[in-house]
Design an enzyme around this catalytic site. Structure first.
Site, short mmCIF file in Angstrom:
data_model
loop_
_atom_site.label_atom_id
_atom_site.label_comp_id
_atom_site.label_asym_id
_atom_site.label_seq_id
_atom_site.Cartn_x
_atom_site.Cartn_y
_atom_site.Cartn_z
N ARG A 316 0.85 -1.19 0.00
CA ARG A 316 0.00 0.00 0.00
C ARG A 316 0.89 1.24 0.00
NH1 ARG A 316 -3.21 -2.62 -1.73
NH2 ARG A 316 -5.38 -2.99 -1.12
N GLU A 345 -4.52 7.36 -5.16
CA GLU A 345 -4.58 6.65 -6.44
C GLU A 345 -5.74 7.15 -7.28
OE1 GLU A 345 -4.42 2.42 -5.74
OE2 GLU A 345 -2.39 2.55 -4.97
N HIS A 364 -1.26 0.12 -9.86
CA HIS A 364 -1.89 -0.85 -8.94
C HIS A 364 -2.33 -2.11 -9.71
CE1 HIS A 364 -4.15 -1.13 -4.86
NE2 HIS A 364 -3.81 -2.34 -5.30
N1 LIG Z 1 -0.63 -4.38 -5.31
C1 LIG Z 1 -1.64 -5.21 -5.30
O1 LIG Z 1 -2.43 -5.29 -6.21
C2 LIG Z 1 -1.81 -6.10 -4.12
C3 LIG Z 1 -2.31 -7.41 -4.26
C4 LIG Z 1 -2.46 -8.21 -3.14
C5 LIG Z 1 -2.13 -7.71 -1.90
N2 LIG Z 1 -1.70 -6.44 -1.79
C6 LIG Z 1 -1.32 -5.89 -0.50
O2 LIG Z 1 -0.20 -6.60 -0.03
C7 LIG Z 1 -0.19 -6.61 1.37
C8 LIG Z 1 0.01 -8.03 1.87
O3 LIG Z 1 -1.06 -8.85 1.44
P1 LIG Z 1 -1.13 -10.36 1.98
O4 LIG Z 1 -2.21 -11.01 1.23
O5 LIG Z 1 0.21 -10.97 2.01
O6 LIG Z 1 -1.61 -10.09 3.47
P2 LIG Z 1 -1.29 -10.97 4.73
O7 LIG Z 1 -2.24 -10.54 5.77
O8 LIG Z 1 -1.24 -12.40 4.38
O9 LIG Z 1 0.18 -10.54 5.16
C9 LIG Z 1 0.48 -9.33 5.74
C10 LIG Z 1 1.58 -9.58 6.74
O10 LIG Z 1 2.05 -8.34 7.23
C11 LIG Z 1 2.42 -8.54 8.57
N3 LIG Z 1 2.55 -7.28 9.26
C12 LIG Z 1 1.59 -6.54 9.88
N4 LIG Z 1 2.16 -5.45 10.43
C13 LIG Z 1 3.48 -5.50 10.15
C14 LIG Z 1 4.57 -4.66 10.45
N5 LIG Z 1 4.41 -3.54 11.17
N6 LIG Z 1 5.79 -5.03 10.01
C15 LIG Z 1 5.95 -6.15 9.30
N7 LIG Z 1 4.95 -6.99 8.99
C16 LIG Z 1 3.73 -6.66 9.40
C17 LIG Z 1 1.32 -9.43 9.10
O11 LIG Z 1 1.75 -10.09 10.25
C18 LIG Z 1 1.11 -10.37 7.95
O12 LIG Z 1 1.88 -11.54 8.10
C19 LIG Z 1 -1.49 -5.95 1.79
O13 LIG Z 1 -1.24 -4.59 2.03
C20 LIG Z 1 -2.36 -6.08 0.57
O14 LIG Z 1 -3.35 -5.11 0.54
C21 LIG Z 1 -1.51 -5.63 -2.87
O1 LIG Z 2 -5.37 -5.60 -1.75
C1 LIG Z 2 -5.52 -6.11 -2.84
O2 LIG Z 2 -6.13 -7.18 -3.00
C2 LIG Z 2 -4.87 -5.51 -4.00
O3 LIG Z 2 -4.35 -4.28 -3.69
C3 LIG Z 2 -5.68 -5.51 -5.23
O4 LIG Z 2 -6.48 -4.39 -5.34
P1 LIG Z 2 -7.47 -4.28 -6.58
O5 LIG Z 2 -8.55 -5.26 -6.37
O6 LIG Z 2 -7.98 -2.88 -6.54
O7 LIG Z 2 -6.67 -4.57 -7.80
#
Ligand SMILES: NC(=O)c1ccc[n+]([C@@H]2O[C@H](COP(=O)([O-])OP(=O)(O)OC[C@H]3O[C@@H](n4cnc5c(N)ncnc54)[C@H](O)[C@@H]3O)[C@@H](O)[C@H]2O)c1
Ligand SMILES: O=C(O)[C@H](O)COP(=O)(O)O
Length: 629
Positions: A316, A345, A364
């Site tokens: 994020r 965004e 994104h």
């Molecule tokens: N760019 C995209 O399109 C996209 C896609 C999927 C996920 N994401 C983002 O990626 C991130 C991770 O997703 P995920 O599915 O792995 O989630 P998840 O919940 O499986 O993993 C997140 C991890 O972060 C850890 N965490 C929390 N606070 C923390 C800190 N202060 N320092 C270090 N670690 C910490 C948690 O313990 C957890 O293990 C989220 O922010 C999600 O929104 C983005």
């Molecule tokens: O948190 C998520 O799952 C990702 O950031 C994906 O976001 P989006 O659905 O807007 O592509």
């Protein structure tokens, strides 16, 4: 109402038994549903109903908590044929077709993309569910505008930072997400950005397309043997770590909550935050945006990093202080950044960060593969449909998770718990209820009995008849606290065999109140006390004050205390019959023969005040109360 305020039921009879108008506000019982095993955990446990028929646990629990109308209901239209009222599901961002198809089979689907906040607020009061991705801000204003109709928000993806969870909880709206289907896509995007950044792919591509051939300018750095710090070792982080190992990198990870064995299994070393940022050549961010992680990467933390570090962010935008990153890039403290996500965004067109020559960006796209979008769409459609049908997705983010096995065995007690709450509150006269104690007699060890669901149902039973609030598993504890109602629980060991029943009896006590039916007071006289049991699958009231009774909890009940003598049952029955009130059962419980007795009369219709008055005037009847269940 302030948290310290007192919870005051009205003293008037009619108000005590009235229920708030929730015609536009049907609630649901969120039950747990494991992804991909939709209803397999349910529907297999038949329960005998009072009419002798059988029903599934799922049916029983849903009916136990559904308030007015099920979300999909049937009604007769003008020409007398049955028409079905389907729930309306607003999809405010692009969703994969497979998910849309599932939704269309279940409800009316309104795909309206790019709504302004005002448009969203104006539509939402017509919707039972809302499905969003990261682009829709589901604010408190949206929940307020929904006027209680919105029952579930489905986040088609992982991050729920665009949904006001506190507001959702206060409004009793379940929030579910689809946390697994885009993990690999996000991890692959992270690796794509890592490689593209290290080899200047984006800049070199633009340069060639601009007619240049700058082989010396775009010399990159190698990945093999370099250290990458994975910050946030959850689903995406651990997949990035796995892939980085495959590229020959040394992987360290920081995550305060990650189990060390998961890291070990992948070959990553879990280290402290300071150690991670101080030693890494590449830092890849994978934590959620929370108050704790907001701007975690700032001037101070960039200052502690190895000079020339490279940063990848597919988590994020808000976890980075973007102005500080520009400063760090300008000074060379950070050599390069590859960013998929931004604080705002889309970012402003003149964003210095986006325009920086050492930064590559994508809009994104982490979750945006065909495969991930289809998967996410199915995952969220199933969760939303399940929630609308009264189930709680295993991906609920603002409700306690109640495992399916716990649900199955507690199903009959759910009905009992709500009815006991309803009865207890109707026995209160006048003054406010501040504290309720629930005593469970159980053959189980205390930690083996999960009572959250039962507590929620008792709370629902107590609060709903006398307030405008509607209660479900999502908001029960919150609403109770808001109303200044303290609910304490005690589990007492009972000697029935543990396998026979999880709960032997449930007793609800309300202390420091007056009762409109003195016989409901405990022997000490200090509290209203009622107790119920489930017998053959049927919830029964088994004790009122110090009187044992055996009353099936259906319909409405008139409770009378009288001097035990022949003829009373007949006289009261005649009075009701004369006024066309149908009696479904009568049961008498007494302390000592020819002394005091309690008569419980089940009635199909609600007797009018005059009828109740006449019953009260029958000689030997000392007090009576009418209870609507
Ligand atoms: N760019 C995209 O399109 C996209 C896609 C999927 C996920 N994401 C983002 O990626 C991130 C991770 O997703 P995920 O599915 O792995 O989630 P998840 O919940 O499986 O993993 C997140 C991890 O972060 C850890 N965490 C929390 N606070 C923390 C800190 N202060 N320092 C270090 N670690 C910490 C948690 O313990 C957890 O293990 C989220 O922010 C999600 O929104 C983005
Ligand atoms: O948190 C998520 O799952 C990702 O950031 C994906 O976001 P989006 O659905 O807007 O592509």
């Amino acid at each position: 109402m302030a948290a310290t305020s007192c919870f005051s039921p009205s003293s008037t009879f009619s108000k005590l038994i009235s229920t708030p108008n929730r015609s536009s506000n049907p609630t649901f019982l969120p039950l747990l549903r494991r992804a991909n095993s939709v209803s397999s955990s349910f529907g297999l446990i038949p329960l005998r109903l009072s009419d002798g028929s059988q029903s599934s646990v799922n049916h029983i629990i849903k009916n136990a908590i559904t308030i007015d109308s099920p979300i999909t209901s049937s009604s007769k239209n003008q020409n007398g044929t049955l028409s079905s009222t389907k729930p309306t599901i607003l999809v405010s961002e692009k969703l994969g077709n497979a998910g849309l198809e599932l939704l269309k089979q279940f409800g009316n689907v309104d795909c309206s993309y790019d709504l302004s906040q005002a448009e969203l607020c104006s539509k939402i009061s017509q919707c039972d569910a809302l499905i969003v991705r990261s682009g829709t801000k589901v604010t408190r204003e949206v929940f307020e505008a929904a006027q209680g109709r919105l029952k579930v928000v489905g986040r088609a993806g992982v991050g729920i930072d665009n949904v006001d969870l506190q507001a959702a909880t206060e409004f009793g709206c379940l929030v579910v997400n689809a946390p697994t289907a885009n993990t690999i896509a996000a991890a692959e995007h992270g690796i794509a950005l890592l490689s593209a950044m290290a080899r200047n792919i984006a800049q070199a591509d633009a340069s060639v397309k601009a007619g240049k051939w700058q082989r010396n300018k775009y010399v990159g750095v190698s990945l093999v043997g370099k250290t990458i710090a994975v910050m946030g070792f959850g689903k995406v982080g651990s997949e990035v770590a796995r892939r980085a190992k495959g590229l020959g990198m040394h992987v360290i990870a920081h995550d305060p909550y990650a189990p060390a064995d998961r890291a070990r299994a992948i070959g990553a070393d879990l280290v402290s935050f300071e150690q991670a940022i101080a030693t890494a050549d590449f830092i890849s961010l994978h934590m959620p945006l929370t108050p704790n992680t907001s701007k975690l990467f700032n001037d101070e933390t960039f200052g502690k990093m190895k000079k020339g570090v490279r940063i990848i962010n597919v988590a994020r935008g808000g976890v980075i202080d973007e102005d500080a990153l520009v400063r760090a890039l300008d000074s060379g403290a950070v050599a390069q950044a590859a960013l998929d996500v931004f604080t705002e965004e889309p970012p402003p067109k003149d964003s210095k960060l986006v325009q920086h020559e050492n930064v590559i960006v994508t809009p994104h796209l982490g979750a945006s593969t065909k495969e991930a979008q289809e998967g996410v769409a199915i995952e969220i459609a199933e969760a939303v449909i399940g929630a609308l049908q009264g189930e709680l997705s295993s991906t609920a983010v603002n409700a306690p998770m109640v495992p399916p096995d716990v649900l199955s065995e507690l199903a009959p007690y759910v009905v009992l718990a709500e009815k006991l709450g309803r009865i207890a509150v109707q026995l209160v006269a006048g003054s406010g209820i501040k504290s309720v104690k629930v005593v469970y007699q159980t053959p189980r060890a205390p930690h083996d009995l999960d009572t959250r669901l039962l507590r929620a149902m008792i709370t629902k039973g107590i609060i709903e008849p006398i307030s405008n609030s509607f209660i479900n598993l999502v908001n029960a504890d919150y609403v109770a606290k808001e109303k200044g109602l303290r609910i304490s629980e005690e589990k007492l060991l009972n000697d029935s065999p543990p396998e026979s029943t999880p709960v032997h009896s449930i007793q609800v006590q309300i202390a420091n109140v007056q009762s409109k039916f003195d016989s409901a007071l405990s022997e000490k006289g200090s509290e209203i006390s009622i107790e119920g049991k489930v017998k053959d699958g049927i919830p029964m009231l088994t004790c009122i004050g110090s009187f044992d009774v055996d009353v099936s909890l259906e319909g409405n009940i008139i409770l009378c205390r009288q001097v035990d003598q022949p003829g009373i049952v007949g006289r009261v029955g005649t009075l009701l019959g004369e006024r066309n009130v149908n009696v479904s059962f009568m049961s008498v419980g007494r302390t000592i023969q020819r002394e005091k007795a309690i008569m419980a009369i089940g009635v199909d219709e609600e007797p009018d005040k005059d009828t109740l008055k006449k019953i009260g005037e029958v000689p030997a009847v000392e007090e009576l109360v009418f209870l609507k269940l």
